[in-house]
Design a protein around this motif. Structure first.
Motif, PDB file in Angstrom:
ATOM      1  N   ALA A  92       8.630  19.937  -3.781  1.00 42.73           N
ATOM      2  CA  ALA A  92       9.735  19.835  -2.823  1.00 42.73           C
ATOM      3  C   ALA A  92       9.920  18.425  -2.269  1.00 42.73           C
ATOM      4  O   ALA A  92      10.906  18.148  -1.583  1.00 42.73           O
ATOM      5  CB  ALA A  92       9.500  20.810  -1.667  1.00 42.73           C
ATOM      6  N   ALA A  93       8.988  17.523  -2.570  1.00 39.07           N
ATOM      7  CA  ALA A  93       9.074  16.160  -2.034  1.00 39.07           C
ATOM      8  C   ALA A  93      10.342  15.471  -2.522  1.00 39.07           C
ATOM      9  O   ALA A  93      10.702  15.573  -3.697  1.00 39.07           O
ATOM     10  CB  ALA A  93       7.840  15.364  -2.449  1.00 39.07           C
ATOM     11  N   GLU A  94      11.021  14.778  -1.618  1.00 34.70           N
ATOM     12  CA  GLU A  94      12.301  14.159  -1.943  1.00 34.70           C
ATOM     13  C   GLU A  94      12.175  12.694  -2.357  1.00 34.70           C
ATOM     14  O   GLU A  94      13.058  12.165  -3.030  1.00 34.70           O
ATOM     15  CB  GLU A  94      13.251  14.278  -0.747  1.00 34.70           C
ATOM     16  N   THR A  95      11.128  12.007  -1.941  1.00 37.29           N
ATOM     17  CA  THR A  95      10.950  10.592  -2.279  1.00 37.29           C
ATOM     18  C   THR A  95       9.577  10.396  -2.913  1.00 37.29           C
ATOM     19  O   THR A  95       8.679  11.225  -2.732  1.00 37.29           O
ATOM     20  CB  THR A  95      11.050   9.708  -1.024  1.00 37.29           C
ATOM     21  N   PRO A  96       9.386   9.307  -3.656  1.00 36.97           N
ATOM     22  CA  PRO A  96       8.074   9.059  -4.269  1.00 36.97           C
ATOM     23  C   PRO A  96       6.929   9.025  -3.266  1.00 36.97           C
ATOM     24  O   PRO A  96       5.851   9.562  -3.544  1.00 36.97           O
ATOM     25  CB  PRO A  96       8.270   7.700  -4.951  1.00 36.97           C
ATOM     26  N   ILE A  97       7.134   8.419  -2.104  1.00 40.43           N
ATOM     27  CA  ILE A  97       6.043   8.341  -1.134  1.00 40.43           C
ATOM     28  C   ILE A  97       5.747   9.717  -0.546  1.00 40.43           C
ATOM     29  O   ILE A  97       4.589  10.062  -0.295  1.00 40.43           O
ATOM     30  CB  ILE A  97       6.334   7.306  -0.019  1.00 40.43           C
ATOM     31  N   GLN A  98       6.778  10.534  -0.354  1.00 40.69           N
ATOM     32  CA  GLN A  98       6.551  11.897   0.115  1.00 40.69           C
ATOM     33  C   GLN A  98       5.779  12.693  -0.936  1.00 40.69           C
ATOM     34  O   GLN A  98       4.884  13.483  -0.597  1.00 40.69           O
ATOM     35  CB  GLN A  98       7.890  12.580   0.412  1.00 40.69           C
ATOM     36  N   ARG A  99       6.112  12.478  -2.183  1.00 37.51           N
ATOM     37  CA  ARG A  99       5.417  13.171  -3.274  1.00 37.51           C
ATOM     38  C   ARG A  99       3.951  12.746  -3.327  1.00 37.51           C
ATOM     39  O   ARG A  99       3.057  13.584  -3.489  1.00 37.51           O
ATOM     40  CB  ARG A  99       6.114  12.873  -4.602  1.00 37.51           C
ATOM     41  N   LEU A 100       3.705  11.448  -3.174  1.00 39.93           N
ATOM     42  CA  LEU A 100       2.327  10.961  -3.198  1.00 39.93           C
ATOM     43  C   LEU A 100       1.521  11.546  -2.038  1.00 39.93           C
ATOM     44  O   LEU A 100       0.371  11.964  -2.213  1.00 39.93           O
ATOM     45  CB  LEU A 100       2.319   9.428  -3.122  1.00 39.93           C
ATOM     46  N   ARG A 101       2.110  11.578  -0.861  1.00 42.99           N
ATOM     47  CA  ARG A 101       1.408  12.154   0.294  1.00 42.99           C
ATOM     48  C   ARG A 101       1.146  13.649   0.097  1.00 42.99           C
ATOM     49  O   ARG A 101       0.105  14.170   0.501  1.00 42.99           O
ATOM     50  CB  ARG A 101       2.225  11.904   1.564  1.00 42.99           C
ATOM     51  N   ALA A 102       2.100  14.333  -0.545  1.00 43.84           N
ATOM     52  CA  ALA A 102       1.917  15.758  -0.810  1.00 43.84           C
ATOM     53  C   ALA A 102       0.803  15.983  -1.827  1.00 43.84           C
ATOM     54  O   ALA A 102       0.014  16.934  -1.716  1.00 43.84           O
ATOM     55  CB  ALA A 102       3.220  16.373  -1.312  1.00 43.84           C
ATOM     56  N   VAL A 103       0.726  15.105  -2.822  1.00 42.94           N
ATOM     57  CA  VAL A 103      -0.360  15.183  -3.799  1.00 42.94           C
ATOM     58  C   VAL A 103      -1.701  15.019  -3.096  1.00 42.94           C
ATOM     59  O   VAL A 103      -2.644  15.770  -3.337  1.00 42.94           O
ATOM     60  CB  VAL A 103      -0.186  14.109  -4.886  1.00 42.94           C
ATOM     61  N   MET A 104      -1.773  14.036  -2.188  1.00 43.78           N
ATOM     62  CA  MET A 104      -3.021  13.783  -1.466  1.00 43.78           C
ATOM     63  C   MET A 104      -3.405  14.982  -0.606  1.00 43.78           C
ATOM     64  O   MET A 104      -4.576  15.391  -0.577  1.00 43.78           O
ATOM     65  CB  MET A 104      -2.847  12.530  -0.590  1.00 43.78           C
ATOM     66  N   ALA A 105      -2.434  15.536   0.087  1.00 40.48           N
ATOM     67  CA  ALA A 105      -2.709  16.712   0.925  1.00 40.48           C
ATOM     68  C   ALA A 105      -3.172  17.881   0.069  1.00 40.48           C
ATOM     69  O   ALA A 105      -4.062  18.648   0.466  1.00 40.48           O
ATOM     70  CB  ALA A 105      -1.458  17.086   1.717  1.00 40.48           C
ATOM     71  N   ALA A 106      -2.581  18.023  -1.127  1.00 40.48           N
ATOM     72  CA  ALA A 106      -2.976  19.108  -2.021  1.00 40.48           C
ATOM     73  C   ALA A 106      -4.419  18.931  -2.489  1.00 40.48           C
ATOM     74  O   ALA A 106      -5.186  19.894  -2.581  1.00 40.48           O
ATOM     75  CB  ALA A 106      -2.036  19.162  -3.223  1.00 40.48           C
ATOM     76  N   LEU A 107      -4.802  17.702  -2.780  1.00 41.80           N
ATOM     77  CA  LEU A 107      -6.170  17.441  -3.219  1.00 41.80           C
ATOM     78  C   LEU A 107      -7.190  17.774  -2.131  1.00 41.80           C
ATOM     79  O   LEU A 107      -8.314  18.172  -2.419  1.00 41.80           O
ATOM     80  CB  LEU A 107      -6.317  15.969  -3.627  1.00 41.80           C
ATOM     81  N   ARG A 108      -6.768  17.616  -0.869  1.00 37.41           N
ATOM     82  CA  ARG A 108      -7.678  17.875   0.253  1.00 37.41           C
ATOM     83  C   ARG A 108      -7.512  19.276   0.823  1.00 37.41           C
ATOM     84  O   ARG A 108      -8.180  19.628   1.807  1.00 37.41           O
ATOM     85  CB  ARG A 108      -7.405  16.848   1.359  1.00 37.41           C
TER      86      ARG A 108
END
Length: 287
Positions: free
Chosen positions: A20-36
């Protein structure tokens, strides 16, 4: 263990947040949150802390510098991404503690850069890089005063202890020079290096304990870093370049011996010396 279909459809599922992330930085932060994520995240990532991640952060910074030295733009893009991921990682850890988040990090540094560049964002005008350097130091002093922090007892106290040895030595020399304690010419540094080398040799010849020899060797290395200032070069970058050159020439020697069906251990020192000079000549031809 893989999640079942029903689990992946739950609201707030990490995979859904990434999609659902709309921008690359939002996607990266979502990836990080998913990993944790405490339940669906990566077991390794869930165990990490600021302290365990810090060495990777330092390593990624060096890999960025290496890509820049090689002028490899594709690699630089990838390495900058790895370094950015380290920032996102630390911000995620802080957010979990309720300390700050990535937006706080970005906002804080943006505010700092605006504050420390009044010649760009304010009325002040700077005509040279040297003038900007002085202004930067003044801004840092003001910030310390505003935060109620005591001024350091020494100008050298401002240099972080965690810096790599060569970089910290270089910065110590620069700070001391700005305070008026410095040699006025490279020739004076060369003379000091010779003096330190003589002292080191005397310690080794006399069979002094290893700690005393190490102390004298440290003096030699520390003095040599001052030369970097006279040629306006970062000694850490110089050392990395020297390592690349040594590696390149050593590999040339290995390749020539391998072509002859020999190992390096089979060659005499004279043969290796000839090969080393051949490697140097080959570089000149290619250059």
């Amino acid at each position: 263990m893989a999640r079942g279909k029903d689990d992946s459809d739950k609201p707030g599922d990490p995979s859904d947040l990434v999609a659902a992330a709309e921008t690359p930085i939002q996607r990266l932060r979502a990836v990080m949150a998913a990993l944790r994520d405490p339940e669906a995240g990566c077991p390794w990532d869930r165990e990490q802390s600021f302290a365990t991640i810090a060495p990777y952060t330092i390593e990624e910074a060096y890999e960025v510098a290496e890509a820049i030295a090689r002028e490899d733009m594709a690699e630089l893009r990838e390495e900058l991404g790895d370094l950015l991921f380290q920032v996102v990682y630390h911000a995620q850890l802080a957010e979990e503690r309720g300390a700050f988040d990535f937006d706080d990090v970005a906002g804080t540094v943006a505010d700092k850069m605006i504050r420390r560049h009044p010649h760009v964002f304010g009325e002040y005008r700077a005509e040279s890089a040297a003038e900007v350097g002085g202004l930067w130091e003044e801004m840092k002093r003001r910030e310390r005063a505003e935060k109620g922090r005591a001024a350091p007892e020494s100008v050298l106290d401002e240099i972080p202890l965690a810096l790599p040895g060569l970089t910290r030595a270089w910065k110590l020399h620069r700070k001391a020079a700005r305070a008026g304690f410095d040699w006025s010419s490279p020739q004076q540094v060369f003379a000091k290096i010779r003096e330190e080398l003589d002292e080191l040799e005397a310690e080794i010849v006399a069979g002094e304990p290893a700690e005393r020899v190490a102390d004298e060797l440290g003096d030699v290395l520390f003095t040599v870093t001052r030369l970097a200032g006279f040629v306006d070069q970062d000694p850490e970058a110089i050392m990395r370049a020297a390592q690349r050159k040594f590696t390149r020439r050593f590999k040339y020697m290995e390749a020539r011996l391998r072509e002859a069906g020999r190992a390096m251990s089979d060659a005499s020192m004279d043969e290796l010396e000839d090969l080393w000079h051949a490697a140097k000549r080959a570089e000149k031809v290619e250059g």
